[in-house]
Motif scaffolding. Structure first.
Motif, PDB file in Angstrom:
ATOM      1  N   THR A  19       0.828  -1.200   0.000  1.00  0.00           N
ATOM      2  CA  THR A  19       0.000   0.000   0.000  1.00  0.00           C
ATOM      3  C   THR A  19       0.860   1.247   0.000  1.00  0.00           C
ATOM      4  O   THR A  19       0.475   2.241  -0.588  1.00  0.00           O
ATOM      5  CB  THR A  19      -0.957   0.023   1.209  1.00  0.00           C
ATOM      6  N   GLN A  22       1.907   1.766  -3.505  1.00  0.00           N
ATOM      7  CA  GLN A  22       0.738   2.167  -4.248  1.00  0.00           C
ATOM      8  C   GLN A  22       0.439   3.647  -4.023  1.00  0.00           C
ATOM      9  O   GLN A  22       0.085   4.355  -4.948  1.00  0.00           O
ATOM     10  CB  GLN A  22      -0.436   1.312  -3.794  1.00  0.00           C
ATOM     11  N   ASN A  83      -7.119   3.211   8.214  1.00  0.00           N
ATOM     12  CA  ASN A  83      -6.240   3.708   7.162  1.00  0.00           C
ATOM     13  C   ASN A  83      -5.197   4.656   7.738  1.00  0.00           C
ATOM     14  O   ASN A  83      -5.250   5.025   8.900  1.00  0.00           O
ATOM     15  CB  ASN A  83      -7.053   4.465   6.106  1.00  0.00           C
ATOM     16  N   GLU A 104     -10.622   7.428  -4.351  1.00  0.00           N
ATOM     17  CA  GLU A 104     -10.869   6.013  -4.597  1.00  0.00           C
ATOM     18  C   GLU A 104      -9.686   5.491  -5.400  1.00  0.00           C
ATOM     19  O   GLU A 104      -9.253   6.131  -6.363  1.00  0.00           O
ATOM     20  CB  GLU A 104     -12.157   5.818  -5.403  1.00  0.00           C
ATOM     21  N   ILE A 105      -9.164   4.346  -5.014  1.00  0.00           N
ATOM     22  CA  ILE A 105      -8.045   3.739  -5.731  1.00  0.00           C
ATOM     23  C   ILE A 105      -8.617   2.711  -6.686  1.00  0.00           C
ATOM     24  O   ILE A 105      -9.332   1.782  -6.271  1.00  0.00           O
ATOM     25  CB  ILE A 105      -7.042   3.098  -4.754  1.00  0.00           C
ATOM     26  N   HIS A 107      -7.327   0.296  -8.609  1.00  0.00           N
ATOM     27  CA  HIS A 107      -6.872  -1.097  -8.544  1.00  0.00           C
ATOM     28  C   HIS A 107      -6.019  -1.292  -7.289  1.00  0.00           C
ATOM     29  O   HIS A 107      -4.797  -1.372  -7.375  1.00  0.00           O
ATOM     30  CB  HIS A 107      -6.066  -1.460  -9.792  1.00  0.00           C
ATOM     31  N   PRO A 108      -6.672  -1.383  -6.116  1.00  0.00           N
ATOM     32  CA  PRO A 108      -5.894  -1.531  -4.876  1.00  0.00           C
ATOM     33  C   PRO A 108      -5.232  -2.901  -4.788  1.00  0.00           C
ATOM     34  O   PRO A 108      -5.696  -3.867  -5.412  1.00  0.00           O
ATOM     35  CB  PRO A 108      -6.944  -1.369  -3.781  1.00  0.00           C
ATOM     36  N   SER A 113      -6.092  -0.867   1.069  1.00  0.00           N
ATOM     37  CA  SER A 113      -7.353  -0.128   1.114  1.00  0.00           C
ATOM     38  C   SER A 113      -7.727   0.345  -0.287  1.00  0.00           C
ATOM     39  O   SER A 113      -6.870   0.600  -1.125  1.00  0.00           O
ATOM     40  CB  SER A 113      -7.197   1.088   2.039  1.00  0.00           C
ATOM     41  N   SER A 114      -9.008   0.485  -0.527  1.00  0.00           N
ATOM     42  CA  SER A 114      -9.485   1.016  -1.804  1.00  0.00           C
ATOM     43  C   SER A 114      -9.655   2.535  -1.733  1.00  0.00           C
ATOM     44  O   SER A 114     -10.110   3.156  -2.678  1.00  0.00           O
ATOM     45  CB  SER A 114     -10.809   0.357  -2.183  1.00  0.00           C
ATOM     46  N   VAL A 115      -9.287   3.120  -0.586  1.00  0.00           N
ATOM     47  CA  VAL A 115      -9.420   4.554  -0.384  1.00  0.00           C
ATOM     48  C   VAL A 115      -8.094   5.117   0.109  1.00  0.00           C
ATOM     49  O   VAL A 115      -7.404   4.509   0.922  1.00  0.00           O
ATOM     50  CB  VAL A 115     -10.529   4.869   0.659  1.00  0.00           C
ATOM     51  N   ARG A 116      -7.745   6.288  -0.382  1.00  0.00           N
ATOM     52  CA  ARG A 116      -6.532   6.994   0.025  1.00  0.00           C
ATOM     53  C   ARG A 116      -6.949   8.320   0.636  1.00  0.00           C
ATOM     54  O   ARG A 116      -7.729   9.060   0.053  1.00  0.00           O
ATOM     55  CB  ARG A 116      -5.660   7.223  -1.195  1.00  0.00           C
TER      56      ARG A 116
END
Length: 129
Positions: A19, A22, A83, A104-105, A107-108, A113-116
């Motif tokens: 992450t 990412q 997070n 919103e990410i 392609h996590p 997490s799908s959120v940053r």
């Protein structure tokens, strides 16, 4: 025996690192897709339940503003924030209201997490006792 345990645990040690990589990847988000949110962060943290590695979670509650610009706390109960908030360093002696950008990410990572969340600015800060 120790070699077997090390061989099993070594691949798991890198899981949390994906992450971070990412988050540094500018292609992982589209800046125009960011949403502004406000989170109030308590001075105290709490041990996060159900995590493979034990760490302290920030205690947060979501805040919004009404038509007249008055602060509205959506739920007065504090809840665990699992997070990280990029650019924010928690101070145990301080309660803070933060303005954040939430992305919103697309392609996590499988374990990510799908959120940053990215720190924008302090709205309020007060010392805790």
């Amino acid at each position: 025996m120790y070699k077997i345990v090390a061989m099993i645990l070594m691949p798991l040690a890198g899981l949390g690192c994906s992450t971070v990589q990412q988050h540094n990847d500018p292609s992982a988000i589209n800046a125009s897709d960011g949403k502004t949110i406000y989170l109030e962060v308590a001075a105290h943290t709490q041990l996060c339940p159900g995590m493979a590695q034990q760490f302290e979670c920030l205690q947060v509650r979501e805040v919004s503003y009404d038509q007249q610009g008055h602060k509205v706390i959506k739920n007065p109960e504090w809840h665990n924030f699992y997070n990280e908030i990029e650019g924010y360093t928690h101070r145990p002696s301080e309660q803070a209201l933060l303005k954040l950008k939430m992305y919103e990410i697309a392609h996590p990572a499988a374990d990510g997490s799908s959120v940053r969340y990215v720190f924008d600015q302090y709205v309020e800060r007060k010392q805790s006792r």
